[in-house]
Design a protein around this motif. Structure first.
Motif, short mmCIF file in Angstrom:
data_model
loop_
_atom_site.label_atom_id
_atom_site.label_comp_id
_atom_site.label_asym_id
_atom_site.label_seq_id
_atom_site.Cartn_x
_atom_site.Cartn_y
_atom_site.Cartn_z
N LYS A 55 0.84 -1.19 0.00
CA LYS A 55 0.00 0.00 0.00
C LYS A 55 0.88 1.25 0.00
N GLY A 56 2.20 1.05 0.07
CA GLY A 56 3.15 2.15 0.15
C GLY A 56 3.31 2.89 -1.17
N GLU A 57 4.21 3.85 -1.15
CA GLU A 57 4.39 4.76 -2.28
C GLU A 57 4.76 4.08 -3.58
N GLY A 58 5.61 3.07 -3.53
CA GLY A 58 6.02 2.39 -4.76
C GLY A 58 6.88 3.28 -5.63
N PRO A 59 6.79 3.12 -6.93
CA PRO A 59 5.86 2.23 -7.62
C PRO A 59 6.34 0.78 -7.65
N PHE A 60 5.38 -0.11 -7.79
CA PHE A 60 5.65 -1.54 -7.85
C PHE A 60 4.97 -2.13 -9.09
N THR A 61 5.57 -3.17 -9.63
CA THR A 61 4.94 -3.98 -10.66
C THR A 61 4.70 -5.33 -10.03
N VAL A 62 3.45 -5.76 -10.00
CA VAL A 62 3.11 -7.03 -9.37
C VAL A 62 2.59 -7.99 -10.43
N PHE A 63 3.17 -9.18 -10.44
CA PHE A 63 2.69 -10.27 -11.29
C PHE A 63 1.82 -11.11 -10.35
N ALA A 64 0.51 -10.93 -10.45
CA ALA A 64 -0.43 -11.47 -9.49
C ALA A 64 -1.07 -12.77 -9.95
N PRO A 65 -0.80 -13.85 -9.25
CA PRO A 65 -1.46 -15.13 -9.57
C PRO A 65 -2.93 -15.10 -9.10
N THR A 66 -3.78 -15.68 -9.89
CA THR A 66 -5.20 -15.78 -9.54
C THR A 66 -5.43 -16.86 -8.50
N ASP A 67 -6.65 -16.89 -7.97
CA ASP A 67 -7.01 -17.96 -7.04
C ASP A 67 -6.84 -19.32 -7.70
N GLU A 68 -7.17 -19.42 -8.99
CA GLU A 68 -7.02 -20.68 -9.72
C GLU A 68 -5.55 -21.10 -9.80
N ALA A 69 -4.67 -20.12 -9.93
CA ALA A 69 -3.23 -20.43 -9.97
C ALA A 69 -2.78 -21.03 -8.65
N PHE A 70 -3.26 -20.49 -7.56
CA PHE A 70 -2.90 -21.05 -6.24
C PHE A 70 -3.53 -22.43 -6.05
N ALA A 71 -4.74 -22.59 -6.54
CA ALA A 71 -5.43 -23.87 -6.40
C ALA A 71 -4.72 -24.98 -7.17
N ALA A 72 -3.94 -24.61 -8.19
CA ALA A 72 -3.22 -25.60 -8.99
C ALA A 72 -1.96 -26.10 -8.31
N LEU A 73 -1.56 -25.47 -7.22
CA LEU A 73 -0.39 -25.93 -6.48
C LEU A 73 -0.71 -27.28 -5.82
N PRO A 74 0.32 -28.06 -5.51
CA PRO A 74 0.06 -29.34 -4.84
C PRO A 74 -0.78 -29.14 -3.57
N GLU A 75 -1.65 -30.10 -3.32
CA GLU A 75 -2.54 -30.02 -2.16
C GLU A 75 -1.76 -29.75 -0.88
N GLY A 76 -2.24 -28.81 -0.09
CA GLY A 76 -1.63 -28.47 1.19
C GLY A 76 -0.57 -27.39 1.12
N THR A 77 -0.14 -27.02 -0.09
CA THR A 77 0.94 -26.04 -0.24
C THR A 77 0.55 -24.69 0.34
N VAL A 78 -0.60 -24.20 -0.03
CA VAL A 78 -1.03 -22.88 0.43
C VAL A 78 -1.18 -22.88 1.94
N GLU A 79 -1.82 -23.91 2.48
CA GLU A 79 -2.02 -23.99 3.93
C GLU A 79 -0.68 -24.01 4.66
#
Length: 160
Positions: A55-79
């Motif tokens: 939320k800071g001044e930046g500037p930043f470039t963010v390559f943002a993965p979608t929820d589907e991208a996270f869901a494609a990770l091996p089970e339990g990875t996000v947790e």
């Protein structure tokens, strides 16, 4: 695995709202939250305590993965990545999705590399659409008050 989750969460925060009538008045985090497709990324950014930074001044470039991208990770990875004892790994994954400065799609060239906030480099490939490492950019140039978000379809991980 934890790195993937953190980066995906950061990406989700960044890709939130596409445009505002008042000229991109929302920052990366608020834009990602508003988008509704970055819930995992936002949760990861919160767990990594990176909200104030993004939320800071930046500037930043963010390559943002979608929820589907996270869901494609091996089970339990996000947790696993969201556990307090894995915070350092989560931070590394998330910051690998962030490049200092505002890099718009028109600034990209084939096979260019960019240093991430995490310290590793990402590679841009323009041969078959726009790719960041092995992730496809599915939506580019979402401008925010403190940078830009490019939505990607996969969580990218730094070299170990």
């Amino acid at each position: 695995m934890f790195r993937k989750l953190a980066m995906a969460s950061a990406a989700s925060l960044i890709v939130g709202t596409v445009a505002y009538a008042d000229g991109h008045s929302k920052d990366i985090v608020d834009t990602a939250v508003g988008a509704g497709s970055f819930e995992t990324l936002v949760a990861a950014v919160q767990a990594a305590e990176l909200v104030d930074t993004l939320k800071g001044e930046g500037p930043f470039t963010v390559f943002a993965p979608t929820d589907e991208a996270f869901a494609a990770l091996p089970e339990g990875t996000v947790e696993t990545l969201l556990k307090p004892e894995n915070k350092d790994q989560l931070v590394a994954v998330l910051t690998y999705h962030v490049v200092p400065g505002k890099v718009m799609s028109g600034d990209l060239s084939d096979d260019m590399t960019a240093a991430t906030v995490q310290g590793g480099d990402i590679t841009i490939d323009l041969d078959n659409g726009v790719m960041v490492n092995d992730a496809n950019v599915v939506q580019a140039d979402i401008e925010t008050s403190n940078g830009v978000i490019h939505v990607i379809d996969k969580v990218i991980l730094p070299a170990s």
